[in-house]
Design a protein around this motif. Structure first.
Motif, PDB file in Angstrom:
ATOM      1  N   LEU A  63      -7.699  40.038  14.590  1.00 33.47           N
ATOM      2  CA  LEU A  63      -6.862  39.549  13.480  1.00 33.47           C
ATOM      3  C   LEU A  63      -7.354  40.114  12.142  1.00 33.47           C
ATOM      4  N   ASP A  64      -6.409  40.480  11.267  1.00 33.04           N
ATOM      5  CA  ASP A  64      -6.828  40.997   9.964  1.00 33.04           C
ATOM      6  C   ASP A  64      -7.236  39.839   9.063  1.00 33.04           C
ATOM      7  N   PRO A  65      -8.107  40.085   8.081  1.00 29.84           N
ATOM      8  CA  PRO A  65      -8.694  39.025   7.237  1.00 29.84           C
ATOM      9  C   PRO A  65      -7.643  38.176   6.511  1.00 29.84           C
ATOM     10  N   LEU A  66      -6.539  38.820   6.099  1.00 30.00           N
ATOM     11  CA  LEU A  66      -5.470  38.065   5.399  1.00 30.00           C
ATOM     12  C   LEU A  66      -4.881  36.973   6.279  1.00 30.00           C
ATOM     13  N   LEU A  67      -4.595  37.380   7.547  1.00 29.94           N
ATOM     14  CA  LEU A  67      -4.013  36.417   8.489  1.00 29.94           C
ATOM     15  C   LEU A  67      -5.029  35.320   8.821  1.00 29.94           C
ATOM     16  N   GLN A  68      -6.294  35.728   8.947  1.00 30.34           N
ATOM     17  CA  GLN A  68      -7.339  34.728   9.229  1.00 30.34           C
ATOM     18  C   GLN A  68      -7.405  33.693   8.102  1.00 30.34           C
ATOM     19  N   ALA A  69      -7.287  34.176   6.877  1.00 29.58           N
ATOM     20  CA  ALA A  69      -7.316  33.266   5.718  1.00 29.58           C
ATOM     21  C   ALA A  69      -6.125  32.323   5.742  1.00 29.58           C
ATOM     22  N   HIS A  70      -4.939  32.881   6.142  1.00 26.91           N
ATOM     23  CA  HIS A  70      -3.740  32.045   6.216  1.00 26.91           C
ATOM     24  C   HIS A  70      -3.897  30.965   7.290  1.00 26.91           C
ATOM     25  N   LEU A  71      -4.447  31.360   8.409  1.00 28.84           N
ATOM     26  CA  LEU A  71      -4.606  30.403   9.517  1.00 28.84           C
ATOM     27  C   LEU A  71      -5.556  29.262   9.133  1.00 28.84           C
ATOM     28  N   ALA A  72      -6.484  29.586   8.286  1.00 34.41           N
ATOM     29  CA  ALA A  72      -7.439  28.558   7.859  1.00 34.41           C
ATOM     30  C   ALA A  72      -6.760  27.491   7.012  1.00 34.41           C
ATOM     31  N   GLU A  73      -5.630  27.871   6.398  1.00 34.31           N
ATOM     32  CA  GLU A  73      -4.954  26.918   5.499  1.00 34.31           C
ATOM     33  C   GLU A  73      -3.679  26.310   6.080  1.00 34.31           C
ATOM     34  N   CYS A  74      -2.975  27.103   6.932  1.00 37.45           N
ATOM     35  CA  CYS A  74      -1.668  26.643   7.435  1.00 37.45           C
ATOM     36  C   CYS A  74      -1.808  25.963   8.798  1.00 37.45           C
ATOM     37  N   ALA A 123      -1.735  26.005  14.687  1.00 34.14           N
ATOM     38  CA  ALA A 123      -1.371  25.387  15.977  1.00 34.14           C
ATOM     39  C   ALA A 123      -0.730  26.421  16.899  1.00 34.14           C
ATOM     40  N   ARG A 124       0.151  27.251  16.318  1.00 32.53           N
ATOM     41  CA  ARG A 124       0.818  28.285  17.128  1.00 32.53           C
ATOM     42  C   ARG A 124      -0.193  29.279  17.674  1.00 32.53           C
ATOM     43  N   GLN A 125      -1.121  29.667  16.801  1.00 31.20           N
ATOM     44  CA  GLN A 125      -2.114  30.659  17.219  1.00 31.20           C
ATOM     45  C   GLN A 125      -3.021  30.074  18.308  1.00 31.20           C
ATOM     46  N   GLN A 126      -3.374  28.797  18.155  1.00 31.83           N
ATOM     47  CA  GLN A 126      -4.218  28.139  19.160  1.00 31.83           C
ATOM     48  C   GLN A 126      -3.499  28.090  20.516  1.00 31.83           C
ATOM     49  N   ARG A 127      -2.190  27.802  20.444  1.00 29.47           N
ATOM     50  CA  ARG A 127      -1.406  27.706  21.680  1.00 29.47           C
ATOM     51  C   ARG A 127      -1.319  29.079  22.370  1.00 29.47           C
ATOM     52  N   ALA A 128      -1.109  30.137  21.571  1.00 27.32           N
ATOM     53  CA  ALA A 128      -1.031  31.486  22.134  1.00 27.32           C
ATOM     54  C   ALA A 128      -2.359  31.883  22.767  1.00 27.32           C
TER      55      ALA A 128
END
Ligand SMILES: [Zn+2]
Lengths: 201, 233
Positions: free
Chosen positions: B19-30, B35-40
Motif C-alpha cells: 500500500l502507498d503511504p497516502l492510502l495508509q494514512a487514509h486508512l488510519a483515519e477512515c 473496515a473494507r480493507q480489513q475484510r479484503a
C-alpha cells in the motif's frame, strides 16, 4: 530465458516414449498430481469432477508432451491444461453441483452459527469452524464465473504472480489485473455475509 | 481527513506492504475504508489458507486407464494410416460417368413455359384447371351394374306401351268429358238442368277410341299413337 526447472524431466519423457504410467512420465505425474488435482478441485468445487478433470489433464499431457518446445514454462503449460479441463468439465456438468453446494451452504451456516456468535473479530477459530469456513470460501469461489474462478485459484490458491498468471492463461498483464479486480468485487459480495457471520456479532 | 476515499477498492486486496503511504494514512483515519480493507485482507488470508487437496489414489488408476485407452487409440490411428493406398481401377471412371448421366441436370420441358404463361394470364382459371385435373375419378359400384342389367329390353318396351296407354286413357276421358259438356250446355238452354253422368270406358288400344279422341291424341303424340295403336297394349 531462465532454464525451466522441469526441463530434464520433460526431456526424459520426450526421449523415452513410454506406453503408460511408467519411467519418466511416472516421475512427472508424481511431481504434478497434487498440484493438478488441487487446481481442479478448487475450480470444479468437488472431488468427483476434480478426479475427472485431473485424469483428462494427464491424458492430454501424455499425448502432447512430445510436442512441447519450452516456449512457456512447463508448469504454466500444465496449469493451463488443468484449468481448461476443469472449466470444460464444469460447463458440461452444468448446474448439478451448484445445487449440491448451495444445499451444504445452509447446513454449515446453521451448525457454525451457535459456536461463533460471540467470537471477536479475527479471533482464532476452532478447527471444526475453520473447516466449515473453508467450505464457505469454496462455495463463494464456485459462484464466480469460470474465468474469474480460474484466476482466483491461480492467484490465491497457487500463489502465482501476475506474470505467471498471464503466461498460464495466455492473457496480458492488463487483462490479469482487470479480471482479478472483477473477481475481487465478486468475492467481496459473496464473502461479506460469511465474514460478518463468522467474525462479527 | 487528509484525502478522499479511494474509488479503486481493488487496492484493499494488496498486502499492507504494497500500500502507498497516502492510502495508509487514509486508512488510519477512515473507519469505512479501514473496515473494507480489513475484510479484503481477511478474504485473502482465507483463500490462501484453503487446505491443499492431495490427489486421491483413485487418480493413479484413472490416469493409467486413460493412458492405455489413448495408446490403443493412437495405435489404431497409426495402423489405419499405414494401410497402403489402393489404385483406382480404370473401370470406375466409366461407371461413374454412366451413373452421372442419370443425375445430370434435366432441362425444363417446353410445356412449362406455356403453362406458366396461362397461369400468369388468368391465375384463378389456371388454378381451377389444376385442381380439377386432380379430382379422383370415382368407379361405379358393382351393385349398380346388377341393378341395371337384370330387367333390360323387355321392361323398357313395356314401359313405353304403358305410357302411351295411360296417355290414351287420359285423352279419351278428356274428349268424352268435352263432348258431354257441350251437349249438356246446348240442352240446358231449353230444358231444366239434369245431373251430369260420367261414363268411364277402359280401352285396350287406340282403335277403341272414338274418331275425335283418336285425332286429338294423334296430333299431340306426333303420330306415335297411330303406330303403337296397331299393337295390343
Ligand atoms: Zn475512506
Amino acid at each position: 530465458m531462465k532454464t525451466d526447472p522441469d526441463r530434464l524431466l520433460v526431456e526424459a519423457c520426450q526421449s523415452s516414449r513410454t506406453s503408460g504410467l511408467e519411467g519418466a512420465f511416472r516421475d512427472l505425474y508424481d511431481a504434478y498430481k497434487d498440484r493438478v488435482y488441487n487446481v481442479c478441485y478448487r475450480i470444479t468445487g468437488n472431488a468427483s469432477d476434480a478426479l475427472d478433470a485431473s485424469q483428462e489433464t494427464f491424458g492430454i499431457l501424455f499425448r502432447k508432451i512430445y510436442d512441447f518446445r519450452f516456449e512457456s514454462k512447463f508448469s504454466s503449460w500444465v496449469y493451463r491444461i488443468a484449468v481448461n479441463a476443469s472449466i470444460d468439465l464444469k460447463r458440461r456438468s452444468g448446474a448439478r453441483h451448484t445445487i449440491s453446494l448451495e444445499a451444504t451452504d445452509e447446513h454449515t451456516h446453521e451448525s457454525v452459527q451457535a459456536n461463533l456468535r460471540d467470537e471477536r473479530v479475527e479471533a482464532p477459530l476452532a478447527a471444526a469452524s475453520r473447516h466449515e469456513l473453508a467450505g464457505e470460501v469454496q462455495t463463494a469461489i464456485g459462484r464466480l464465473s469460470p474465468k474469474m474462478r480460474a484466476i482466483t485459484v491461480l492467484r490465491y490458491v497457487e500463489n502465482q504472480s501476475y506474470e505467471e498468471i498471464a503466461e498460464t492463461l495466455q492473457i496480458s498483464i492488463g487483462t490479469v489485473k482487470s479480471r482479478l479486480s472483477r473477481a475481487h468485487d465478486a468475492l467481496d459480495r459473496e464473502l461479506t455475509p460469511v465474514l460478518d457471520q463468522y467474525y462479527l456479532r | 481527513m487528509n484525502s478522499p476515499c479511494p474509488s479503486d477498492h481493488d487496492r484493499f486486496w494488496q498486502s499492507a506492504a504494497e500500500l502507498d503511504p497516502l492510502l495508509q494514512a487514509h486508512l488510519a483515519e477512515c473507519v469505512t475504508c479501514h473496515a473494507r480493507q480489513q475484510r479484503a485482507q481477511l478474504a485473502v488470508r482465507l483463500l490462501r489458507a484453503l487446505p491443499a487437496q492431495r490427489a486421491p489414489l483413485a487418480l493413479d488408476g484413472a490416469v493409467v486407464a486413460a493412458l492405455h485407452a489413448g495408446t490403443r487409440q493412437e495405435r489404431a490411428i497409426q495402423q489405419v494410416s499405414a494401410l497402403t493406398r489402393q489404385e483406382v481401377p480404370a473401370e470406375l471412371n466409366s461407371r461413374v460417368e454412366d451413373a452421372l448421366v442419370w443425375t445430370a441436370e434435366q432441362p425444363a420441358p417446353a410445356e412449362l413455359e406455356v403453362r406458366l404463361r396461362a397461369e400468369l394470364a388468368a391465375p384463378s382459371e389456371a388454378m381451377s384447371r389444376r385442381f380439377l385435373g386432380r379430382l379422383d375419378r370415382l368407379r361405379a359400384p358393382q351393385d349398380l351394374d346388377q341393378r341395371l342389367t337384370v330387367p333390360a329390353r323387355s321392361s323398357s318396351r313395356r314401359r313405353a306401351f304403358a305410357f302411351v296407354g295411360a296417355l290414351l286413357l287420359v285423352m279419351g276421358l278428356g274428349s268424352l268429358a268435352l263432348q258431354r259438356w257441350g251437349a249438356e250446355l246446348s240442352s240446358s238452354q231449353q230444358q231444366p238442368r239434369v245431373a251430369v253422368q260420367w261414363n268411364i270406358e277402359v280401352i285396350e288400344s287406340a282403335e277403341g277410341l272414338d274418331p275425335v279422341s283418336r285425332a286429338l291424341i294423334g296430333g299431340l303424340s306426333g303420330g306415335a299413337s297411330e303406330v303403337l295403336g296397331k299393337e295390343k297394349l
